[in-house]
Design an enzyme around this catalytic site. Structure first.
Site, PDB file in Angstrom:
ATOM      1  N   ASP A 202       0.904  -1.144   0.000  1.00  0.00           N
ATOM      2  CA  ASP A 202       0.000   0.000   0.000  1.00  0.00           C
ATOM      3  C   ASP A 202       0.942   1.193   0.000  1.00  0.00           C
ATOM      4  OD1 ASP A 202      -1.436   2.305   0.898  1.00  0.00           O
ATOM      5  OD2 ASP A 202      -3.050   0.964   1.484  1.00  0.00           O
ATOM      6  N   HIS A 203       1.052   1.895  -1.126  1.00  0.00           N
ATOM      7  CA  HIS A 203       2.149   2.864  -1.237  1.00  0.00           C
ATOM      8  C   HIS A 203       2.017   3.998  -0.225  1.00  0.00           C
ATOM      9  CE1 HIS A 203      -0.536   5.277  -3.823  1.00  0.00           C
ATOM     10  NE2 HIS A 203       0.270   6.286  -3.612  1.00  0.00           N
ATOM     11  N   HIS A 265      -5.771   2.957   1.274  1.00  0.00           N
ATOM     12  CA  HIS A 265      -4.991   4.089   1.782  1.00  0.00           C
ATOM     13  C   HIS A 265      -5.653   4.801   2.970  1.00  0.00           C
ATOM     14  CE1 HIS A 265      -3.098   3.210  -1.921  1.00  0.00           C
ATOM     15  NE2 HIS A 265      -3.740   4.044  -2.699  1.00  0.00           N
TER      16      HIS A 265
HETATM   17  C1  BG6 Z   1      -3.732   4.987  -6.226  1.00  0.00           C
HETATM   18  C2  BG6 Z   1      -5.084   5.094  -6.886  1.00  0.00           C
HETATM   19  O1  BG6 Z   1      -3.684   3.866  -5.390  1.00  0.00           O
HETATM   20  O2  BG6 Z   1      -3.500   6.152  -5.452  1.00  0.00           O
HETATM   21  C3  BG6 Z   1      -5.173   6.341  -7.735  1.00  0.00           C
HETATM   22  O3  BG6 Z   1      -5.319   3.955  -7.689  1.00  0.00           O
HETATM   23  C4  BG6 Z   1      -4.800   7.556  -6.938  1.00  0.00           C
HETATM   24  O4  BG6 Z   1      -6.475   6.487  -8.284  1.00  0.00           O
HETATM   25  C5  BG6 Z   1      -3.478   7.348  -6.209  1.00  0.00           C
HETATM   26  O5  BG6 Z   1      -4.710   8.658  -7.820  1.00  0.00           O
HETATM   27  C6  BG6 Z   1      -3.197   8.482  -5.263  1.00  0.00           C
HETATM   28  O6  BG6 Z   1      -1.890   8.352  -4.785  1.00  0.00           O
HETATM   29  P1  BG6 Z   1      -1.065   9.612  -4.334  1.00  0.00           P
HETATM   30  O7  BG6 Z   1       0.226   9.069  -3.818  1.00  0.00           O
HETATM   31  O8  BG6 Z   1      -0.920  10.497  -5.547  1.00  0.00           O
HETATM   32  O9  BG6 Z   1      -1.902  10.267  -3.281  1.00  0.00           O
END
Ligand code: BG6
Length: 513
Positions: A202-203, A265
């Protein structure tokens, strides 16, 4: 060049002296889907930046796997192009050349058995040419329908374990489509891999500010005593985006905002904010605490969903001065699509710490701006001594963690306005990452890739945690799917979202976007 001159700049910055280089065992990383979007934008540039910082193991090899017919040389050229285009730093030609030297390419469809035999040969060849038994990481940067095919064939080929090396598998979202499919995915991966070998990304957990949330809570005596229902009035978590769905309709139509951002997230942010202090910053201790707090959120009954969840879609509008199409007019989206591009929820955590405190979550595409933040609002002071017209500025304290676009923590305090009157107004005490540490935060993927190499699963989602997350989301999805006639509320692209979301707030207001 002297040694000092060749050291990375960060090493000379006393404020980041804690960022030690830990030894990491020599590794071969296999990326399935190696010429795809994620690999090009995030994984390859992330690996390059780790190389740039000297954080990679001494011997590192990378094998790209995909269907296209490429030679090793072609793959190196395409990896070079991706790194040059997407790396957060301008690549150093020597570091890049050194890294690309041990890049190989294995071509094939993921269900082709001979692919895995050729992969095994290439891995053994690399062990021999690099003179050591390399750890293996299989990174599944593919659509989820390939996960069982790939893990099953790796297992059948005997590649899922080794007596002499660690073998790990990395899985990207989406981790299932609902609770049942997530369970099925876990079962199929567990056929050949132990849970301790599985790293579900989960980044958000790789973002510095998300980890800083734990530092704020558990490295300071100031906050934890008030971090409960006695002092906290409510929590708002926002993940607003100004972008639309771009070219991702194929994925997004079947996903929607709740699956795309809330299930993973946003609930991760909530769990880290609300969990009990783990006794150690260690993978299972930390994840045990997250699971406990997620399990304390009672999933709504179907007939409760309408009162605690709002969905909406963006219509046409103006974002950052430019006209933007509505969701149903985006290429690849059905004209009568009921997929939500906005979701807002009110959740309660049924435990001693949080009983009765509302957690408001909202996320959406095509909102006024990109903003990811957590706002913790304390209760008002029990009695205000500042009576009369000048007392209006006495506002409840807030702790605001901004993840994006800035990385910052701010605490609002009531302060006296200079002058002859006792006039109060809120001021902010702020900490900004950039100015406090004089360094640019690494990208989330850099941290996470290195953690996989180290075998540290602290910032990855465990199987039981995935289930706990889906248990909260499943009934909301089910209620929305059952309701096929109520029109989906619309909001103008570039706005702060649908008016209906305000009804969740029990008379409070959403923070300004
Ligand atoms: C991803 C989603 O997991 O997270 C995207 O699939 C979203 O739709 C993105 O734009 C948002 O990530 P960050 O790091 O830009 O907040």
């Amino acid at each position: 060049m002297s040694v000092a001159e060749s050291e990375p700049v960060e090493a000379e910055n006393p404020l980041v002296a804690g960022l030690e280089r830990q030894p990491v065992r020599s590794t071969a990383m296999v990326i399935f889907g190696a010429v795809g979007d994620l690999a090009s934008r995030k994984l390859l540039p992330g690996i390059y930046n780790l190389a740039h910082e000297g954080a990679l193991p001494e011997r590192i090899a990378l094998i790209g796997v995909s269907r296209g017919k490429l030679s090793d040389e072609d793959f190196r050229a395409s990896a070079r192009e991706a790194i040059e285009r997407f790396s957060r730093r301008r690549p150093d030609p020597d570091v890049l050349a050194g890294l690309l030297e041990n890049f190989r390419y294995v071509q094939g469809a993921f269900d082709d058995d001979t692919l895995y035999a050729r992969l095994a040969e290439t891995l053994t060849g690399l062990d021999q040419s690099l003179g050591t038994q390399l750890n293996r990481i299989f990174y599944l940067s593919t659509a989820p329908e390939f996960f069982p095919t790939i893990t099953g064939r790796l297992g059948a080929q005997g590649l899922s374990s080794s007596e002499d090396a660690e073998v790990r598998v990395v899985i990207e979202k989406p981790i299932g489509y609902d609770l049942a499919s997530a369970r099925a995915q876990t079962e199929s991966v567990h056929q050949y891999f132990e849970e301790s070998q599985v790293f579900r990304i989960d980044h958000y957990l790789g973002k510095e500010t998300v980890q800083n949330l734990m530092a704020l809570r558990f490295a300071n005596a100031l906050f934890e005593p008030v971090w409960n229902r006695n002092f906290i009035d409510n929590v708002q978590i926002t993940a607003a985006e100004d972008i639309g769905i771009g070219t991702r309709a194929g994925y997004y139509e079947g996903a929607g905002a709740l699956r795309d951002l809330v299930q993973n997230h946003m609930l991760q942010l909530l769990a880290l904010l609300a969990m009990e202090p783990p006794t150690e910053f260690e993978a299972n201790r930390l994840r045990d605490e997250k699971v406990k707090v997620l399990e304390a959120i009672a999933p709504p009954a179907l007939d409760e969903v309408a009162a605690m969840a709002v969905r909406a879609q963006y219509g046409p509008g103006v974002v950052s001065g430019a006209e933007a199409a509505g969701y149903r007019d985006e290429p690849g989206v059905a004209a009568d699509s009921r997929t939500e591009t906005y979701a807002a929820l009110r959740l309660y955590i049924n435990n001693w710490r949080w009983a009765g405190v509302p957690f408001y979550l909202r996320t959406g595409k095509r909102l006024a701006r990109k903003l990811t933040e957590i706002a913790v609002t304390l209760r008002p002071v029990p009695h205000s001594a500042f009576q009369g017209p000048d007392s209006g500025g006495v506002q409840p304290n807030q702790v605001i963690l901004t993840l994006q676009p800035d990385e910052a923590v701010s605490v609002s305090l009531g302060a006296k306005v200079p002058g002859t009157k006792m006039q109060i107004r809120p001021v902010n005490m702020e900490f900004h990452y950039g100015t406090s540490f004089l360094s640019e935060s690494p990208e989330a993927y850099e941290r996470l890739i290195l953690d996989v190499m180290r075998g540290d699963a602290t910032l990855f989602t465990r199987a039981d945690e995935v289930e706990a997350l889906w248990r909260i989301i499943d009934p909301i999805l089910a209620a929305w799917e059952l309701d096929t006639d109520t029109p989906i509320p619309q909001y103008a692209a570039g706005s702060a979202g649908p008016v209906q979301a305000v009804e969740l707030l029990d008379g409070r207001a959403w923070r300004r976007l």
